[in-house]
Design a protein around this motif. Structure first.
Motif, PDB file in Angstrom:
ATOM      1  N   MET A   1      37.785 -78.042  50.086  1.00  0.00           N
ATOM      2  CA  MET A   1      36.618 -78.276  49.233  1.00  0.00           C
ATOM      3  C   MET A   1      36.999 -78.062  47.770  1.00  0.00           C
ATOM      4  O   MET A   1      37.916 -77.308  47.461  1.00  0.00           O
ATOM      5  N   PRO A   2      36.276 -78.698  46.845  1.00  0.00           N
ATOM      6  CA  PRO A   2      36.650 -78.611  45.433  1.00  0.00           C
ATOM      7  C   PRO A   2      36.333 -77.253  44.823  1.00  0.00           C
ATOM      8  O   PRO A   2      35.507 -76.494  45.329  1.00  0.00           O
ATOM      9  N   ASP A   3      37.009 -76.970  43.715  1.00  0.00           N
ATOM     10  CA  ASP A   3      36.701 -75.810  42.892  1.00  0.00           C
ATOM     11  C   ASP A   3      35.826 -76.276  41.734  1.00  0.00           C
ATOM     12  O   ASP A   3      35.907 -77.423  41.293  1.00  0.00           O
ATOM     13  N   ILE A   4      35.005 -75.357  41.231  1.00  0.00           N
ATOM     14  CA  ILE A   4      34.180 -75.685  40.074  1.00  0.00           C
ATOM     15  C   ILE A   4      34.069 -74.459  39.185  1.00  0.00           C
ATOM     16  O   ILE A   4      33.944 -73.330  39.673  1.00  0.00           O
ATOM     17  N   LEU A   5      34.146 -74.684  37.882  1.00  0.00           N
ATOM     18  CA  LEU A   5      33.976 -73.633  36.884  1.00  0.00           C
ATOM     19  C   LEU A   5      32.612 -73.823  36.233  1.00  0.00           C
ATOM     20  O   LEU A   5      32.308 -74.902  35.718  1.00  0.00           O
ATOM     21  N   ILE A   6      31.792 -72.788  36.274  1.00  0.00           N
ATOM     22  CA  ILE A   6      30.483 -72.808  35.630  1.00  0.00           C
ATOM     23  C   ILE A   6      30.579 -71.964  34.366  1.00  0.00           C
ATOM     24  O   ILE A   6      30.889 -70.770  34.437  1.00  0.00           O
ATOM     25  N   VAL A   7      30.309 -72.560  33.233  1.00  0.00           N
ATOM     26  CA  VAL A   7      30.370 -71.855  31.952  1.00  0.00           C
ATOM     27  C   VAL A   7      28.948 -71.486  31.552  1.00  0.00           C
ATOM     28  O   VAL A   7      28.162 -72.343  31.152  1.00  0.00           O
ATOM     29  N   GLY A   8      28.601 -70.220  31.699  1.00  0.00           N
ATOM     30  CA  GLY A   8      27.261 -69.757  31.359  1.00  0.00           C
ATOM     31  C   GLY A   8      26.540 -69.199  32.566  1.00  0.00           C
ATOM     32  O   GLY A   8      26.454 -69.855  33.610  1.00  0.00           O
ATOM     33  N   GLY A   9      26.008 -67.981  32.423  1.00  0.00           N
ATOM     34  CA  GLY A   9      25.340 -67.311  33.531  1.00  0.00           C
ATOM     35  C   GLY A   9      23.856 -67.147  33.334  1.00  0.00           C
ATOM     36  O   GLY A   9      23.251 -66.211  33.870  1.00  0.00           O
ATOM     37  N   GLY A  10      23.239 -68.058  32.556  1.00  0.00           N
ATOM     38  CA  GLY A  10      21.787 -68.103  32.503  1.00  0.00           C
ATOM     39  C   GLY A  10      21.261 -68.834  33.730  1.00  0.00           C
ATOM     40  O   GLY A  10      22.007 -69.119  34.678  1.00  0.00           O
ATOM     41  N   LEU A  11      19.980 -69.172  33.724  1.00  0.00           N
ATOM     42  CA  LEU A  11      19.400 -69.797  34.914  1.00  0.00           C
ATOM     43  C   LEU A  11      20.039 -71.138  35.240  1.00  0.00           C
ATOM     44  O   LEU A  11      20.212 -71.478  36.417  1.00  0.00           O
ATOM     45  N   ALA A  12      20.400 -71.920  34.226  1.00  0.00           N
ATOM     46  CA  ALA A  12      21.043 -73.208  34.499  1.00  0.00           C
ATOM     47  C   ALA A  12      22.378 -73.000  35.202  1.00  0.00           C
ATOM     48  O   ALA A  12      22.689 -73.676  36.198  1.00  0.00           O
ATOM     49  N   GLY A  13      23.178 -72.060  34.707  1.00  0.00           N
ATOM     50  CA  GLY A  13      24.465 -71.778  35.334  1.00  0.00           C
ATOM     51  C   GLY A  13      24.319 -71.166  36.710  1.00  0.00           C
ATOM     52  O   GLY A  13      25.080 -71.484  37.636  1.00  0.00           O
ATOM     53  N   ILE A  14      23.332 -70.291  36.867  1.00  0.00           N
ATOM     54  CA  ILE A  14      23.098 -69.662  38.171  1.00  0.00           C
ATOM     55  C   ILE A  14      22.679 -70.709  39.197  1.00  0.00           C
ATOM     56  O   ILE A  14      23.153 -70.713  40.339  1.00  0.00           O
ATOM     57  N   ALA A  15      21.779 -71.617  38.796  1.00  0.00           N
ATOM     58  CA  ALA A  15      21.344 -72.672  39.714  1.00  0.00           C
ATOM     59  C   ALA A  15      22.507 -73.583  40.084  1.00  0.00           C
ATOM     60  O   ALA A  15      22.649 -73.993  41.244  1.00  0.00           O
ATOM     61  N   ALA A  16      23.352 -73.903  39.098  1.00  0.00           N
ATOM     62  CA  ALA A  16      24.523 -74.738  39.374  1.00  0.00           C
ATOM     63  C   ALA A  16      25.470 -74.032  40.334  1.00  0.00           C
ATOM     64  O   ALA A  16      25.979 -74.638  41.292  1.00  0.00           O
ATOM     65  N   ALA A  17      25.704 -72.745  40.097  1.00  0.00           N
ATOM     66  CA  ALA A  17      26.609 -71.985  40.960  1.00  0.00           C
ATOM     67  C   ALA A  17      26.065 -71.880  42.378  1.00  0.00           C
ATOM     68  O   ALA A  17      26.806 -72.033  43.360  1.00  0.00           O
ATOM     69  N   THR A 229      32.085 -61.605  33.734  1.00  0.00           N
ATOM     70  CA  THR A 229      31.155 -61.355  32.639  1.00  0.00           C
ATOM     71  C   THR A 229      31.906 -60.802  31.432  1.00  0.00           C
ATOM     72  O   THR A 229      33.077 -60.443  31.516  1.00  0.00           O
ATOM     73  N   SER A 230      31.215 -60.746  30.306  1.00  0.00           N
ATOM     74  CA  SER A 230      31.777 -60.274  29.034  1.00  0.00           C
ATOM     75  C   SER A 230      32.980 -61.109  28.604  1.00  0.00           C
ATOM     76  O   SER A 230      33.889 -60.612  27.935  1.00  0.00           O
ATOM     77  N   THR A 231      32.997 -62.350  28.998  1.00  0.00           N
ATOM     78  CA  THR A 231      34.027 -63.281  28.546  1.00  0.00           C
ATOM     79  C   THR A 231      33.432 -64.680  28.534  1.00  0.00           C
ATOM     80  O   THR A 231      32.445 -64.949  29.223  1.00  0.00           O
ATOM     81  N   SER A 232      34.002 -65.545  27.742  1.00  0.00           N
ATOM     82  CA  SER A 232      33.477 -66.906  27.643  1.00  0.00           C
ATOM     83  C   SER A 232      34.622 -67.881  27.424  1.00  0.00           C
ATOM     84  O   SER A 232      35.756 -67.484  27.148  1.00  0.00           O
ATOM     85  N   VAL A 233      34.305 -69.156  27.568  1.00  0.00           N
ATOM     86  CA  VAL A 233      35.313 -70.189  27.340  1.00  0.00           C
ATOM     87  C   VAL A 233      35.435 -70.430  25.838  1.00  0.00           C
ATOM     88  O   VAL A 233      34.447 -70.652  25.145  1.00  0.00           O
ATOM     89  N   GLU A 234      36.656 -70.382  25.377  1.00  0.00           N
ATOM     90  CA  GLU A 234      36.944 -70.562  23.953  1.00  0.00           C
ATOM     91  C   GLU A 234      37.396 -71.981  23.645  1.00  0.00           C
ATOM     92  O   GLU A 234      37.036 -72.554  22.616  1.00  0.00           O
ATOM     93  N   ALA A 235      38.195 -72.551  24.554  1.00  0.00           N
ATOM     94  CA  ALA A 235      38.750 -73.882  24.309  1.00  0.00           C
ATOM     95  C   ALA A 235      39.098 -74.550  25.626  1.00  0.00           C
ATOM     96  O   ALA A 235      39.394 -73.886  26.626  1.00  0.00           O
ATOM     97  N   LEU A 248      39.882 -68.705  28.292  1.00  0.00           N
ATOM     98  CA  LEU A 248      38.842 -67.699  28.111  1.00  0.00           C
ATOM     99  C   LEU A 248      39.166 -66.812  26.915  1.00  0.00           C
ATOM    100  O   LEU A 248      40.311 -66.728  26.466  1.00  0.00           O
ATOM    101  N   THR A 249      38.153 -66.121  26.410  1.00  0.00           N
ATOM    102  CA  THR A 249      38.360 -65.210  25.283  1.00  0.00           C
ATOM    103  C   THR A 249      39.242 -64.030  25.675  1.00  0.00           C
ATOM    104  O   THR A 249      39.786 -63.354  24.808  1.00  0.00           O
TER     105      THR A 249
END
Length: 438
Positions: A1-17, A229-235, A248-249
Motif C-alpha cells: 500500500m502507498p505511503d502518504i505524508l500529511i503536512v499539518g495536524g489541524g482538522l483538515a490534516g487529521i481528517a486526511a490522515a 509534532t513540534s516540527t514542520s516541512v521547510e522545503a 523538516l525543520t
C-alpha cells in the motif's frame, strides 16, 4: 500500500490522515505545534482545573465528513446530540423565543418552527418561508452578492433578517451580513436547515476537543506510520514532475510517495519547492472569533445554549449541561457558561478585563436568573485567525485540492470546498485530498 505524508495536524490534516489510514495507507503526519487539532483543541484552565476549548464549537447533522472522521477515530460518542433542532432566543428587551423543529418531520419541522416564532409578525414569517421555498425550488442567483444583498433582493423584512437570518450568518460564515458571500449562505441553509431532519440537528462536544483526536497517533502507528509534532516541512524538492522529498525543520528528510499540504495559506507561503515560494495566490483576510468562559457560584442558565439578539454577545452555552467536569470542579464552580462572538474584530481590540465585564453585564441583563450570581473567574480567548473572511470576491479565488504535482494535494477549510470555513469544511477538504491521490 502507498505511503502518504500529511503536512499539518489541524482538522483538515487529521481528517486526511484518518481517511488514508482507513484505506490502509502508511501515514506520517507532521505538525508544527506540540499538539494536534489546530484551532480545535482544548487545554486546562489553571485557576479552575477545568478543561476548556480554544473556543466553543458546534456541529450539525450535515457534518458528514467530520462525523465520518470521528467514527474512524472512535470518538463520535463524545458528542451531545439534539434529537431535533431546538434553538432558544433571548433579546435585550427581555423577550424570549424558541425555534423548535421537533413538531414535524424533516425540512417541514424547521419551517413549522419558523412559523411558530412568536416575536415575528405574520408577514415576516410568511416572507421567511417564501424565501425558504424559493431557495429549495426556485432559481435564486447569488453572483457577486453579499448575504444582505440577497436577503433584501428576496424581500426579507428587517425583523426576520435581524432575528433569524443574521444569527445563522454570523455563526456559520463568521462574517457580517454586508460582507459575507450569499452563495455560502444558500449552501448552509439548503444543507443544514432545509434538508433532512438529521442534518439540522445540533451536535455539541461533551468533552474537550483534544479528546476527539487523541486516538489518531495509535491509529497511524498501528499501520506503520507516525505522528511528528513540534516540527514542520521547510522545503520540498521535485523529480520527474512529482514531489520527491520533504525537508523538516529538524533536518530529517522524508521521501514522498504522496503528500497532502493541510496548513493555513499563511503557513504554506513559508514552504519552498525547489527553492521557490509555494505556488499559491494571495492569503485571504482573516476574521476573528472571541470566546469567553465565565464561572459563577451557581448554575443559572436553564437551556443548553441560547442565541442572543441586540447584544454584543451572540451565543451562550451552558457548559455544565453540555460537558462532563470533575465533581470537585463543579462543587467549587457550580455555574459555567461559554460566550461566543463571531466576526468579533471590534471586541477583539478590547482588553480581556473589559470583555469579561461586557459579557457578564449583558448576561445579567438578558437572564434575570443570573442577576444574583457571583462571577468567580473569566477567561478570554481571541482567535484572530479563526477563519478567512468569506466575501463574494474571495469565493472564486479559493484554490482547489489539485496542485501542479500529481502526487500532491491541498487541504484546508480555506480551499474550494463550496462550504464555509467550518470544521466540516476542514474535514471535507482532507477527505477530498486523499481521494484525489488514491
Amino acid at each position: 500500500m502507498p505511503d502518504i505524508l500529511i503536512v499539518g495536524g489541524g482538522l483538515a490534516g487529521i481528517a486526511a490522515a484518518a481517511e488514508a489510514a482507513r484505506e490502509g495507507w502508511t501515514v506520517t503526519l507532521v505538525e508544527g505545534h506540540p499538539y494536534l487539532g489546530g484551532r480545535a483543541r482544548s487545554f486546562m484552565d489553571r485557576t479552575t482545573n477545568e478543561v476548556i476549548d480554544n473556543g466553543q464549537h458546534a456541529m450539525m447533522g450535515c457534518y458528514h465528513a467530520m462525523l465520518g472522521t470521528l467514527r474512524i477515530l472512535g470518538t463520535d460518542h463524545l458528542i451531545h446530540r439534539q434529537p431535533a433542532l431546538k434553538v432558544a432566543f433571548a433579546d435585550a428587551a427581555g423577550r424570549t423565543d424558541m425555534l423548535d423543529a421537533s413538531k414535524a418531520p424533516g425540512k417541514f419541522g424547521v419551517a413549522l418552527g419558523i412559523w411558530r416564532l412568536k416575536h415575528l409578525p405574520l408577514r415576516s414569517r410568511i416572507a421567511a418561508l417564501w424565501f425558504a421555498a424559493r431557495m429549495q425550488y426556485g432559481g435564486i442567483r447569488t453572483d457577486g452578492m453579499t448575504c444582505l444583498d440577497l436577503l433584501r433582493a428576496e424581500g426579507q423584512p428587517y425583523d426576520v433578517i435581524h432575528r433569524l437570518w443574521e444569527p445563522i450568518i454570523l455563526a456559520t460564515l463568521n462574517a457580517p451580513m454586508d460582507k459575507a458571500a450569499a452563495s455560502l449562505l444558500l449552501t448552509v441553509l439548503r444543507r443544514a436547515f432545509f434538508g433532512d431532519a438529521e442534518n439540522s440537528c445540533l451536535y455539541l462536544p461533551s468533552a474537550g476537543l483534544s479528546a476527539f483526536v487523541e486516538p489518531l497517533e495509535d491509529l497511524l502507528t498501528a499501520g506503520g506510520g507516525r505522528v511528528l509534532t513540534s516540527t514542520s516541512v521547510e522545503a520540498c524538492t521535485t523529480s520527474d514532475g512529482r514531489i520527491a522529498d520533504a525537508l523538516l525543520t529538524t533536518g530529517e528528510v522524508i521521501v514522498v510517495d504522496r503528500i497532502v499540504f493541510a496548513v493555513p495559506a499563511r503557513s504554506l507561503h513559508r514552504i519552498t519547492v525547489d527553492g521557490n515560494t509555494f505556488p499559491l495566490g494571495s492569503v485571504p483576510e482573516p476574521s476573528p472569533i472571541v470566546s469567553v468562559y465565565l464561572w459563577y457560584d451557581q448554575q443559572w442558565l436553564e437551556h443548553d445554549f441560547v442565541a442572543t439578539l441586540d447584544t454584543t454577545i451572540q451565543w451562550v452555552f451552558n457548559r455544565r449541561l453540555l460537558t462532563k467536569a470533575d465533581p470537585n470542579v463543579v462543587t467549587s464552580y457550580p455555574g459555567h457558561v461559554a460566550v461566543t462572538v463571531s466576526a468579533g474584530s471590534e471586541l477583539a481590540g478590547r482588553s480581556s478585563e473589559e470583555i469579561v465585564t461586557v459579557c457578564d453585564q449583558e448576561l445579567r441583563s438578558l437572564f434575570p436568573s443570573a442577576r444574583n450570581a457571583v462571577l468567580l473567574h473569566g477567561v478570554v480567548l481571541k482567535e484572530r485567525m479563526a477563519t478567512f473572511l468569506a466575501t463574494p470576491e474571495v469565493e472564486p479565488l479559493r484554490p482547489s485540492a489539485a496542485l501542479p504535482w500529481p502526487n500532491a494535494a491541498l487541504a484546508g477549510d480555506w480551499t474550494a470546498t463550496g462550504l464555509p470555513a467550518t470544521m466540516e469544511g476542514a474535514c471535507q477538504s482532507g477527505v477530498d485530498a486523499v481521494r484525489l491521490l488514491a
